[in-house]
Design a protein around this motif. Structure first.
Motif, short mmCIF file in Angstrom:
data_model
loop_
_atom_site.label_atom_id
_atom_site.label_comp_id
_atom_site.label_asym_id
_atom_site.label_seq_id
_atom_site.Cartn_x
_atom_site.Cartn_y
_atom_site.Cartn_z
N ALA A 1 0.81 -1.11 0.07
CA ALA A 1 -0.04 0.16 -0.05
C ALA A 1 0.76 1.18 0.09
O ALA A 1 1.94 1.23 0.60
CB ALA A 1 -1.00 0.08 1.27
N ARG A 2 0.49 2.11 -0.82
CA ARG A 2 1.32 3.41 -1.04
C ARG A 2 0.44 4.63 -0.63
O ARG A 2 -0.74 4.74 -1.13
CB ARG A 2 1.97 3.65 -2.29
CG ARG A 2 3.02 2.76 -2.56
CD ARG A 2 4.29 3.11 -2.30
NE ARG A 2 5.23 2.37 -2.91
CZ ARG A 2 6.77 2.33 -2.36
NH1 ARG A 2 6.96 3.52 -1.47
NH2 ARG A 2 7.44 1.64 -2.57
N LEU A 3 0.86 5.62 0.15
CA LEU A 3 0.14 6.66 0.31
C LEU A 3 0.73 7.86 -0.66
O LEU A 3 2.12 8.20 -0.38
CB LEU A 3 0.26 7.28 1.75
CG LEU A 3 -0.55 8.52 2.00
CD1 LEU A 3 -1.94 8.10 1.91
CD2 LEU A 3 -0.27 8.78 3.70
N VAL A 4 0.27 8.28 -1.54
CA VAL A 4 0.65 9.36 -2.65
C VAL A 4 -0.19 10.68 -2.47
O VAL A 4 -1.52 10.57 -2.19
CB VAL A 4 0.72 8.61 -4.00
CG1 VAL A 4 1.36 7.59 -4.07
CG2 VAL A 4 -0.88 8.29 -4.36
N ALA A 5 0.73 11.66 -2.95
CA ALA A 5 0.09 12.98 -2.91
C ALA A 5 -0.57 13.24 -4.37
O ALA A 5 0.03 12.82 -5.31
CB ALA A 5 1.34 14.12 -2.61
N LYS A 6 -1.55 13.72 -4.16
CA LYS A 6 -2.39 14.53 -5.53
C LYS A 6 -1.62 15.64 -5.89
O LYS A 6 -2.01 16.67 -5.96
CB LYS A 6 -3.92 14.46 -5.13
CG LYS A 6 -4.51 13.21 -4.65
CD LYS A 6 -6.22 13.57 -4.43
CE LYS A 6 -6.84 12.26 -3.99
NZ LYS A 6 -8.06 12.93 -3.66
N GLY A 7 -0.53 15.49 -6.59
CA GLY A 7 0.33 16.80 -6.92
C GLY A 7 -0.42 17.38 -8.00
O GLY A 7 -0.13 18.54 -8.36
N PHE A 8 -1.37 16.68 -8.97
CA PHE A 8 -1.90 17.16 -9.72
C PHE A 8 -2.93 18.50 -9.57
O PHE A 8 -3.38 19.03 -10.40
CB PHE A 8 -2.67 15.99 -10.81
CG PHE A 8 -3.78 15.47 -9.93
CD1 PHE A 8 -5.08 15.90 -9.74
CD2 PHE A 8 -3.26 14.28 -9.29
CE1 PHE A 8 -5.84 15.32 -8.85
CE2 PHE A 8 -4.51 13.65 -8.58
CZ PHE A 8 -5.65 14.34 -8.31
N THR A 9 -3.28 18.47 -8.20
CA THR A 9 -3.96 19.54 -7.79
C THR A 9 -3.24 20.78 -7.52
O THR A 9 -3.91 22.09 -7.41
CB THR A 9 -4.77 19.13 -6.42
OG1 THR A 9 -3.80 18.76 -5.23
CG2 THR A 9 -5.75 17.93 -6.56
#
Length: 185
Positions: free
Chosen positions: A140-148
């Motif tokens: 499981a990876r917690l990724v940032a929504k950098g596209f925002t």
């Protein structure tokens, strides 16, 4: 749906059946060079328009490769946090990821500056398999929504501390060919 206002007090909802197109379907012209069965020639009783067993055969593959391919299609990865929380192995994977982020000091809690937005995050789930098709682990990876983010407002520069091994080998070969030496500061 249409809203009919018969009186000033009541609103009535009228459902209309979905319109089905009567236009004949044909494949795009750029696919004319390929053998692509159309929807009309596919078996309409099956839920899959193009079942792979009609086009692929595992008869020439080894038993281990066949088992691996079958395990790929049998493994279901959750697409949301709500789905993942229903399984203990995904909960353990998320806990391990949170512990790794805390151990590596990936972030620090700070107050949000005025007129700034928080960048959201999302869980991404992946089942890692061994060569024989058995499950190695659940990741499981917690990724940032950098596209925002908006350039100049949410960030001013980018930094990605990633290097490929081929680049390291290239730089080492250049250093050796030019007799460069490393001297610590």
């Amino acid at each position: 749906m249409q809203f009919n206002d018969d009186s000033n007090d009541a609103v009535q909802i009228v459902d209309q059946p979905a319109r089905i197109s009567t236009r004949p379907r044909k494949p795009p012209a750029y696919l004319s060079d390929y053998d692509c069965p159309t929807l009309s020639s596919a078996n309409t009783s099956c839920c899959t328009p193009y079942p792979l067993h009609s086009y692929l055969s595992y008869s020439n593959c080894s038993d281990s490769h066949t088992a691996f391919c079958m395990s790929l299609s049998a493994t279901i990865e959750p697409t949301s946090f709500k789905e993942a929380c229903q399984h203990d192995h995904w909960q353990q994977a998320m806990l391990a990821e949170i512990q790794a982020l805390e151990r590596n000091k990936t972030w620090s809690l700070v107050r949000l500056p005025p007129k700034k937005r928080v960048v959201g995050c999302k869980w991404v789930y992946k089942t890692k398999l061994n060569a024989d098709g058995s499950i190695e682990r659940h990741k499981a990876r917690l990724v940032a929504k950098g596209f925002t983010q908006i350039e100049g407002m949410d960030f001013f520069e980018t930094f990605s501390p990633v290097v490929k091994l081929t680049m390291v080998r290239f730089l080492l070969s250049v250093a050796v060919s030019h007799n460069w030496f490393f001297t610590p500061a």
